[in-house]
Design an enzyme around this catalytic site. Sequence first.
Site, PDB file in Angstrom:
ATOM      1  N   THR A   1      -1.386 -24.774 -27.517  1.00 50.82           N
ATOM      2  CA  THR A   1      -1.691 -23.942 -26.351  1.00 50.82           C
ATOM      3  C   THR A   1      -3.196 -23.728 -26.252  1.00 50.82           C
ATOM      4  OG1 THR A   1      -0.986 -21.944 -25.174  1.00 50.82           O
ATOM      5  CG2 THR A   1      -1.409 -21.690 -27.520  1.00 50.82           C
ATOM      6  N   ASN A   2      -3.631 -22.770 -25.473  1.00 50.62           N
ATOM      7  CA  ASN A   2      -5.060 -22.475 -25.347  1.00 50.62           C
ATOM      8  C   ASN A   2      -5.258 -20.972 -25.200  1.00 50.62           C
ATOM      9  OD1 ASN A   2      -4.962 -21.801 -22.415  1.00 50.62           O
ATOM     10  ND2 ASN A   2      -4.282 -23.933 -22.317  1.00 50.62           N
ATOM     11  N   HIS A   3      -6.499 -20.547 -24.999  1.00 50.55           N
ATOM     12  CA  HIS A   3      -6.823 -19.110 -25.031  1.00 50.55           C
ATOM     13  C   HIS A   3      -6.576 -18.365 -23.728  1.00 50.55           C
ATOM     14  CE1 HIS A   3      -8.538 -19.138 -28.996  1.00 50.55           C
ATOM     15  NE2 HIS A   3      -9.325 -20.144 -28.689  1.00 50.55           N
TER      16      HIS A   3
END
Length: 399
Positions: free
Chosen positions: A208-210
Site C-alpha cells: 500500500t502507500n501513505h
Amino acid sequence: MLEGKTVVLAVSGSIAAYKSAGLARRFKKLGADVQVLMTKNATYFINPITFESLTGTKCLIDTFDRNFEFSVEHVALAKRADLVLLAPASANVIGKICAGIADDMLTTTIMACTCPKIIAPAMNHNMYHNPIVQDNLRRLAGYGYEIIAPGHGMLANGDEGDGRMPDEDLLLEASLRQLTVPRDLAGKKVLVTAGPTQEAIDPVRFITNHSTGRMGYAVAAAAMRRGAQVTLVSGPTALRPPYFVETVPVVSAEDMYQAVTERAPESDYIIMTAAVADYRPQEAAQEKIKKGEGPAVLPLVRTKDILAALGQNRRPGQVICGFSMETEELIAHSRDKLARKNVDMIAANSLREEGAGFGVETNRLTLITKEKTEELPLMTKEEAAGIILDRLIGLGEER
Ligand code: CTP
C-alpha cells in the site's frame, strides 16, 4: 467557514437538549453568530447559562422578556437568520409548528423565518412512531423544512429504539450544506476517489502507500455542500465516511477500477485523488508465505490505469481531474500526465514541499490545465478542495 452567518439554534424540551450545547460550541467555533432560543420546557433539561457562556449571546426564552432588545421583535431575529436548526425537536413543538401555533419566542421566530429550517426530532420511540408525529413531520417536509431522522440506539429511559438525536457531526454537516453558497453543483453528479489501495501478497500482507484519504474526502464533502450528488469510491482509510455522500468502500486497484468505471458514464465531474497502486503481486498467495533463507522475490504486474481508462472513454461535457504526486520535475511530469491520460486538469503536489502531501492537513497544489499553470499557496485541504471545484466548474462551463 460561517463568518457573517447567523444560526438560530432552537432547543425544545427533550432530554437530548444537553447535546445542543456541543452544537452551539461548534457553530461558534466556525465563526457563526449563534442565537439560542429555548422553550420553557427545555430550560428544565439544560440551563440557559450554558448556552450563553458558549455563544456569548443572551438565550431567548420568553417572547415578552423586556430585558432584551428583541423582546417583542422576534421578527428582527428572523430577518437576520441564515439558518434555523431545531434540535432537539420535541413532539409538542413539532405539533405546534405544524399547526401554525406560535405562542413563545421559539415558535414565533421559527414562524417568521424565511431562511432554510432543519428539524431534528428526538423523543421516545413510540412517540416518534406515533402516526400524528409522523404525519406532522411529513407535512413539515412538504412545507420545505428539512427533517433529519433520529438515530437508533439506547434511549434515555434505557429502551432501545428510534428517537436519539442525530450526531453532532451530522447536524453540523446538514447545516453547512444549507448554508453553503454558491450551490453551483446542484443537479450535478460528482464521482471522487480517495485513499490508498491495498494489493494482497498473502492473507496477512499487502502492498500500500501513505495516502490517508483526506484530500478526497474534503473534495467529496465540498462538492456535496455545493449541491452535487456525490459518490466517493474510497480505499481503506481511518476516516469517517462523509455525511450525505454515497461512499463505496474498495480495497484493491482492481476493485476501484470496477467501482469507478461502472459509475463514470453518469458522472458530470470525476476527481481521482486516490493513490492507486501502479503494481500488484502477480499472485496473491492463498496461504501465508513462510520465510526462507536468502532474499525473497515478489513478481509484480501492472494494475489498470483507471484515470487513463476514464480519459479514453469520456463522454462529451464530462470534466475529469487527476492528481499527481512527484518528488522531482513536478510540472513537467504532471503536464505529461495531463496529455497522456486525456484529462482536463491535474492537481499536482510535490512531496518535497513542506506542508504538502501525505498525512498533513494542508496542501500546496499546482493546478495544471492545457492553457494554464496555477500555483496555489499553502492552504488547508478543505480550502484546496473548494478551489479545485471552482476551477473544474469553470472548465465545465466553457464546454
Ligand atoms: N491513477 C489511476 N490508476 C492507476 C494509477 C494512478 O487512476 N493505476 C490515477 C491517480 O488516482 C492519479 C493519477 O492517476 O489521479 C496520477 O497517478 P500517477 O501514478 O502519479 O501517474 P503515473 O502517470 O502512473 O505516474 P508515474 O509514472 O509516476 O507512476
